[in-house]
Scaffold this motif. Structure first.
Motif, mmCIF file in Angstrom:
data_model
loop_
_atom_site.group_PDB
_atom_site.id
_atom_site.type_symbol
_atom_site.label_atom_id
_atom_site.label_comp_id
_atom_site.label_asym_id
_atom_site.label_seq_id
_atom_site.Cartn_x
_atom_site.Cartn_y
_atom_site.Cartn_z
ATOM 1 N N LEU A 219 -13.437 -18.562 -8.620
ATOM 2 C CA LEU A 219 -14.318 -19.463 -9.870
ATOM 3 C C LEU A 219 -15.502 -19.336 -9.960
ATOM 4 C CD1 LEU A 219 -13.692 -21.143 -11.829
ATOM 5 C CD2 LEU A 219 -13.904 -23.454 -10.689
ATOM 6 N N ASP A 220 -16.286 -18.366 -10.873
ATOM 7 C CA ASP A 220 -17.662 -18.284 -10.697
ATOM 8 C C ASP A 220 -17.798 -17.649 -9.770
ATOM 9 O OD1 ASP A 220 -18.139 -19.737 -13.236
ATOM 10 O OD2 ASP A 220 -17.961 -21.338 -13.010
ATOM 11 N N GLY A 221 -17.465 -16.773 -9.464
ATOM 12 C CA GLY A 221 -17.472 -15.941 -7.883
ATOM 13 C C GLY A 221 -17.625 -16.296 -6.588
ATOM 14 N N VAL A 222 -16.433 -17.260 -6.732
ATOM 15 C CA VAL A 222 -15.937 -17.559 -5.276
ATOM 16 C C VAL A 222 -14.733 -17.870 -5.350
ATOM 17 C CG1 VAL A 222 -16.152 -19.327 -3.831
ATOM 18 C CG2 VAL A 222 -17.837 -19.386 -5.128
ATOM 19 N N PRO A 223 -13.861 -17.335 -4.763
ATOM 20 C CA PRO A 223 -12.326 -17.236 -4.714
ATOM 21 C C PRO A 223 -11.998 -18.258 -4.315
ATOM 22 C CG PRO A 223 -12.931 -15.296 -3.609
ATOM 23 C CD PRO A 223 -15.114 -15.993 -4.021
ATOM 24 N N MET A 224 -10.950 -19.323 -5.187
ATOM 25 C CA MET A 224 -10.391 -20.508 -4.993
ATOM 26 C C MET A 224 -9.949 -20.842 -4.139
ATOM 27 S SD MET A 224 -10.980 -22.615 -7.279
ATOM 28 C CE MET A 224 -10.509 -23.699 -6.794
ATOM 29 N N CYS A 225 -9.032 -20.160 -3.071
ATOM 30 C CA CYS A 225 -8.895 -20.423 -1.600
ATOM 31 C C CYS A 225 -10.133 -20.924 -0.964
ATOM 32 C CB CYS A 225 -7.326 -19.511 -1.409
ATOM 33 S SG CYS A 225 -6.739 -19.582 -2.282
ATOM 34 N N ALA A 226 -11.389 -20.419 -1.282
ATOM 35 C CA ALA A 226 -12.452 -20.283 -0.004
ATOM 36 C C ALA A 226 -13.300 -21.665 -1.048
ATOM 37 C CB ALA A 226 -12.757 -18.734 -0.193
ATOM 38 N N ASN A 227 -12.646 -22.103 -2.092
ATOM 39 C CA ASN A 227 -13.669 -22.558 -2.484
ATOM 40 C C ASN A 227 -14.119 -24.926 -2.510
ATOM 41 O OD1 ASN A 227 -15.069 -23.665 -4.650
ATOM 42 N ND2 ASN A 227 -14.765 -22.646 -6.267
ATOM 43 N N ALA A 228 -14.675 -24.086 -1.299
ATOM 44 C CA ALA A 228 -15.409 -25.406 -0.855
ATOM 45 C C ALA A 228 -15.406 -26.905 -1.936
ATOM 46 C CB ALA A 228 -16.389 -25.909 0.949
ATOM 47 N N ALA A 229 -16.028 -26.133 -3.340
ATOM 48 C CA ALA A 229 -16.772 -27.555 -3.624
ATOM 49 C C ALA A 229 -14.898 -27.626 -4.458
ATOM 50 C CB ALA A 229 -18.186 -26.931 -4.223
ATOM 51 N N LEU A 230 -14.485 -27.592 -4.907
ATOM 52 C CA LEU A 230 -13.218 -27.891 -5.127
ATOM 53 C C LEU A 230 -11.647 -28.696 -4.299
ATOM 54 C CD1 LEU A 230 -13.427 -25.327 -8.448
ATOM 55 C CD2 LEU A 230 -13.465 -27.522 -8.837
ATOM 56 N N LEU A 231 -11.921 -28.047 -3.561
ATOM 57 C CA LEU A 231 -10.744 -27.658 -2.111
ATOM 58 C C LEU A 231 -11.036 -29.453 -1.482
ATOM 59 C CD1 LEU A 231 -8.945 -24.447 -1.416
ATOM 60 C CD2 LEU A 231 -7.946 -25.898 -2.803
ATOM 61 N N GLY A 232 -12.949 -29.518 -0.636
ATOM 62 C CA GLY A 232 -12.642 -30.348 -0.076
ATOM 63 C C GLY A 232 -13.451 -31.344 -1.308
ATOM 64 N N THR A 233 -14.476 -30.585 -2.064
ATOM 65 C CA THR A 233 -15.258 -32.563 -2.514
ATOM 66 C C THR A 233 -14.385 -33.259 -3.587
ATOM 67 O OG1 THR A 233 -17.274 -31.170 -1.667
ATOM 68 C CG2 THR A 233 -17.135 -32.687 -3.754
ATOM 69 N N ARG A 234 -14.036 -31.835 -4.721
ATOM 70 C CA ARG A 234 -13.734 -32.251 -5.839
ATOM 71 C C ARG A 234 -11.404 -33.261 -4.981
ATOM 72 N NH1 ARG A 234 -14.843 -32.291 -11.336
ATOM 73 N NH2 ARG A 234 -16.519 -32.474 -10.150
ATOM 74 N N LEU A 235 -11.214 -32.007 -5.084
ATOM 75 C CA LEU A 235 -9.679 -32.127 -4.801
ATOM 76 C C LEU A 235 -9.700 -33.824 -3.220
ATOM 77 C CD1 LEU A 235 -6.589 -31.833 -5.246
ATOM 78 C CD2 LEU A 235 -7.134 -30.059 -3.315
ATOM 79 N N ARG A 236 -9.794 -33.428 -2.469
ATOM 80 C CA ARG A 236 -10.193 -34.337 -1.267
ATOM 81 C C ARG A 236 -10.693 -35.738 -1.258
ATOM 82 N NH1 ARG A 236 -5.786 -32.955 2.066
ATOM 83 N NH2 ARG A 236 -5.570 -30.799 2.575
ATOM 84 N N LYS A 237 -12.594 -35.482 -1.827
ATOM 85 C CA LYS A 237 -13.257 -36.303 -1.215
ATOM 86 C C LYS A 237 -12.978 -37.383 -2.827
ATOM 87 C CE LYS A 237 -18.213 -37.879 -1.093
ATOM 88 N NZ LYS A 237 -19.151 -37.058 -0.416
ATOM 89 N N ASP A 238 -12.921 -37.314 -3.684
ATOM 90 C CA ASP A 238 -13.483 -36.959 -5.404
ATOM 91 C C ASP A 238 -11.805 -37.753 -5.671
ATOM 92 O OD1 ASP A 238 -16.135 -36.878 -5.476
ATOM 93 O OD2 ASP A 238 -15.349 -34.788 -6.640
ATOM 94 N N TRP A 239 -10.680 -36.947 -5.621
ATOM 95 C CA TRP A 239 -9.609 -37.402 -6.051
ATOM 96 C C TRP A 239 -8.250 -38.375 -5.242
ATOM 97 C CZ3 TRP A 239 -7.865 -32.380 -9.009
ATOM 98 C CH2 TRP A 239 -8.763 -32.380 -9.699
#
Length: 851
Positions: A219-239
């Motif tokens: 996603l925008d250059g970052v493989p999803m399984c290495a995407n800390a912004a979405l796996l860490g921040t969005r998924l775990r912290k925000d949700w």
């Protein structure tokens, strides 16, 4: 082992027990448990467990199971309670299969309690072959159905799930199939928040999903399984997600091999684990041991992921000592109640697209000509990611059962697409005593030794035996079958005979198949995938001796005898079938052989599992034109996983019914709807466009110009569309308030009445028009409900719209309730496309919402 104490004590101690267990593991043991096929650790009492199990529309790939309509068909029901019931059935049958293997014992692939479903990617483009696995193009519809399905899988006790659901593929993963391992989805902040994330957010925050799968793509250059912004921040912290993340299979390896985001597998594994991917479907995480020894990663990072994984295993009771679901067993697999639910799901999935002159339901005792490549094939019932249907009913069988064998004539008429073999129909097979089909002799060994265990007549060779025995008294892992009879070419010409074997993913050997015509070998595949097609010329329509042998000793999952017949000969056969008919029912569309996941196919209109054209394939178009020329009423039944541009049929057919891939009871449900025993009331979960020319490039993930929300053209059939055999009217819309402060909820309701003469279902849809902005959709679905009403019955249908329901997303991806004038529409489809009523309200102030 987990002690058999009360549920509260068990679940409260799951994380502590997991931490204590992980603390006893060596580094090598820890790394082994971070891969999907986790081995046993005997010294710690840990059994082997494979995390990989599937349940898209029924428990999949582990033998007999209830097979429901493909996910897109379930979405066409617009019935969240139905989806919850289907999800519950998936986990009941998975738990039953698990129990049969034994709690606390080793569980191989497809025998576990971690279900890698549902697929809630947005079906943004009808060219995507895996769109059939999704709940359609709208984030609210997909999210609502995902919540229901997840809750069904996991059960009512969140601390003690019956199974764990895994919404996938997070995120922005919807084609193309070719190049998916390296594809970089470029998505604007607006589209990410507005379209691609909401269904996942709902599945996690409202559905309570215990797991999420990260996708192949970047996603925008970052493989999803290495995407800390979405796996860490969005998924775990925000949700607030507290479960575990599993990679799509080999997606961690893709980080280095295809995305080249990291230089080698070891660093790819480090990047994925650091980002929040807990479990590797694959073996790239084997490099984590060296990474820890080199100091590239602290051992505590492994511990965090392992505690999440073993907490899940303890909560599931997978490690033994838990009797909560111990009563489930063989009798719970494809039970009478589950078969009844499969029929209901197939009934509710049907969408009536056209019904000129009241052609349907068929009246009296009509003589029917059934034609088309999808009329009598198993694969168009089961679709992909499926279990084995024990007693599937094809459309041809369903119509025969409903209208009588003598009232139904049949001709295949055409292949699905040019150059794509299709099962040889019963009309071209004859036993030595003259019955349609072939004599089948089934042996309980692999050398045809001794007497056959079973003899029977098989109408055609089109079987799914994935981890399932062909018949009672045979083992699922070794048997042999010999079919004998005659091949009856419907006319002279060049034919191609083919044998298709559903190959297992990772076995070293494959089933051997031998095919003989007139005593001569024409195919001799000894399990090496060679010589699977043979070209033959028949000078006339005389019968030819046919013998086929299958030796099953691998994990391959079924066999089909297929052909390509001369087009003119097949059309002439259709003519003969139509001569004495009162009406023609044509089963046309696609099949899982041409649309699906990473297929090896390159023929006109199809490439790699995706489509290059939305048109009905040319051979089928020719068949429909031929049928129309008969002058008989023409009913078209579309069977497909994606939208097909039925422009010719819309103009010339008398009726059109979309049936999708309808599952084991599909033929029964279709026959009931055509006869008027039931009222087809499904609605389209996707837009039917007229052509690919109406769409942006397939590789573009920008939403402008896509889906009903942002498409400005005129579709062939709009999202939310569907007809009924009865009529409904809306009246008396009311809102709880004409003005709101930002952040307040709104109640909207309307009076719904069945004004027709028969009972039926209406799918009530609620759409919102927001204050105009460059980013506003045309309108957006914010609620829906399927309602059953008797003739003359009325009901007030109410909806509560939350602040999130009435919010908008700006260019930066910020979601907020904006001030201004709003319009809410309640009706049987989109505003302008269906009857309904509307009201307006205003919002004062602005409130920014959490991600």
């Amino acid at each position: 082992m987990l002690a058999a104490t009360g549920a509260s004590a068990q679940t409260q101690g799951a994380e502590a027990r997991a931490a204590a267990l992980v603390a006893k593991m060596t580094l090598a043991e820890k790394v082994s448990q971070l891969q999907n096929d986790a081995p046993a650790i005997p010294r710690l009492g840990v059994p082997a467990y494979d995390w990989w199990n599937e349940g898209l529309h029924g428990h999949a790939r582990d033998g007999y199971a209830t097979v429901f309509p493909q996910a897109i068909g379930l979405a066409a029901s617009w019935d969240a309670p139905l989806l919850r019931a289907v999800g519950g059935t998936v986990s009941v049958e998975a738990r039953a299969s698990f129990n049969m293997a034994g709690a606390g014992k080793a569980h191989a692939r497809y025998q576990g309690l971690t279900i890698w479903s549902p697929n809630i990617n947005i079906d943004r483009d009808p060219r995507w072959g895996r769109g059939q696995e999704t709940y359609g193009e709208d984030p609210v519809l997909a999210g609502s159905l995902a919540v229901a399905f997840v809750r069904g899988i996991q059960g009512d006790d969140a601390r003690h799930p019956r199974a764990i659901a895994t919404p996938k593929h997070f995120v922005a993963h919807s084609g193309p199939e070719t190049g998916r391992d390296s594809f970089d989805a470029v998505v604007s902040p607006h589209d990410l928040e507005d379209t691609y994330l909401p269904a996942f957010r709902a599945a996690v925050t409202a559905g309570g999903a215990g797991s999420v799968m990260c996708s192949y793509n970047a996603l925008d250059g970052v493989p999803m399984c290495a995407n800390a912004a979405l796996l860490g921040t969005r998924l775990r912290k925000d949700w607030g997600f507290a479960g575990y993340v599993v990679s799509d299979c080999d997606a961690v390896g893709d980080i280095s091999s295809f995305h080249h985001y990291k230089p080698d597998d070891e660093q790819a594994a480090v990047a994925a684990l650091r980002a929040g991917t807990d479990l590797d479907c694959g073996h790239t995480y084997a490099g984590l041991a060296a990474a820890v020894r080199k100091g590239l990663l602290p051992g505590s990072a492994l511990d965090t992921a392992l505690v999440r994984l073993f907490s899940a295993r303890y909560r599931l009771g997978e490690l033994g000592g838990d009797e909560t679901y111990a009563q489930l067993g063989a009798n719970d697999i494809d039970s009478a109640a589950h078969r009844k639910l499969a029929l209901r799901a197939a009934q509710e999935s049907l969408v009536l697209l056209k019904n000129a002159h009241g052609t349907l339901p068929l009246r009296g005792s009509p003589r029917l000509a059934v034609i088309g490549p999808d009329a009598d094939t198993l694969e168009t019932l089961e679709a992909n990611y499926h279990g084995v249907a024990r007693a599937p009913v094809t459309p041809l069988q369903g119509l025969r059962e409903r209208f009588g064998n003598g009232a139904v004539s049949y001709a295949q008429g055409a292949p699905v697409a040019a150059g794509v073999p299709i099962p040889v129909p019963e009309t071209a097979l004859r036993t030595p005593n003259g019955t349609a089909g072939l004599d089948g002799e089934y042996y309980a060994n692999t050398d045809f030794g001794g007497a056959a265990k079973l003899s029977r007549i098989d109408r055609r060779i089109d079987f799914d035996w994935d981890r399932a025995a062909p018949a009672t008294g045979l083992a699922a892992d070794h048997y042999a079958v010999r079919w004998n009879g005659e091949l009856l070419p419907p006319g002279p010409g060049d034919y191609t005979l083919a044998v298709h074997v559903d190959r297992c993913f990772d076995c070293s050997a494959h089933d051997a198949v031998r095919l003989f015509v007139d005593g001569k070998p024409v195919l001799a595949d000894e399990g090496d995938d060679r010589h699977m097609q043979a070209k033959l010329h028949f000078a006339d329509g005389k019968p030819h001796a046919l013998r086929m042998e299958l030796v099953h000793r691998s994990q391959d999952g079924g066999v089909r005898l297929q052909w390509l017949a001369p087009p003119a000969v097949q059309l002439a056969e259709a003519d003969r079938a139509m001569q004495a008919a009162d009406a023609v029912v044509a089963f046309v569309g696609l099949s899982p052989d041409v649309e699906g996941e990473a297929l090896q196919i390159e023929v006109p209109g199809f490439a790699g599992g995706d489509r290059t054209s939305l048109d009905l394939p040319a051979p089928q178009r020719a068949l429909l034109e031929h049928a129309a020329a008969s002058g008989k009423p023409l009913v078209v039944v579309l069977m497909s996983g994606g939208a097909v541009a039925l422009d010719w049929a819309k103009q010339h057919a008398d009726a059109i019914l979309a049936a999708w891939y309808p599952g084991q009871a599909g033929g029964t449900a279709i026959a009931q709807a055509l006869a008027g025993d039931t009222d087809p009331a499904g609605r389209l979960p996707v837009t039917f466009y007229r052509s690919v020319r109406d769409l942006p490039p397939f590789t573009s993930y920008a939403m402008q110009g896509r889906t009903y929300r942002y498409f400005r053209g005129t579709p062939l059939y709009p999202f939310g569309y569907g007809l009924s055999y009865t009529r409904f009217a809306y009246a008396a819309p009311t809102l709880s308030a004409p003005a709101l402060k930002a952040g307040e909820t709104l109640q909207a309701s309307a009076e719904l009445r069945n004004t027709g003469t028969r009972a039926g279902d209406e799918v009530v849809q609620v759409y919102l028009d927001t204050p105009p902005s460059p980013w506003s959709p045309r309108h957006a679905l914010v609620g829906f409900r399927r309602v059953h009403l008797a003739p003359g019955e009325s009901r007030r249908v109410s909806f509560i719209l939350s602040a999130r329901d009435v919010s908008s997303v700006d260019a930066a991806g910020t979601r907020a309730v904006e001030p201004g004038d709003y319009r809410v529409f309640i009706g049987g489809g989109q505003p302008g496309d269906a009857a309904g009523v509307a009201s307006t309200f205003t919002i004062d102030g602005k409130e920014v919402l959490a991600p």
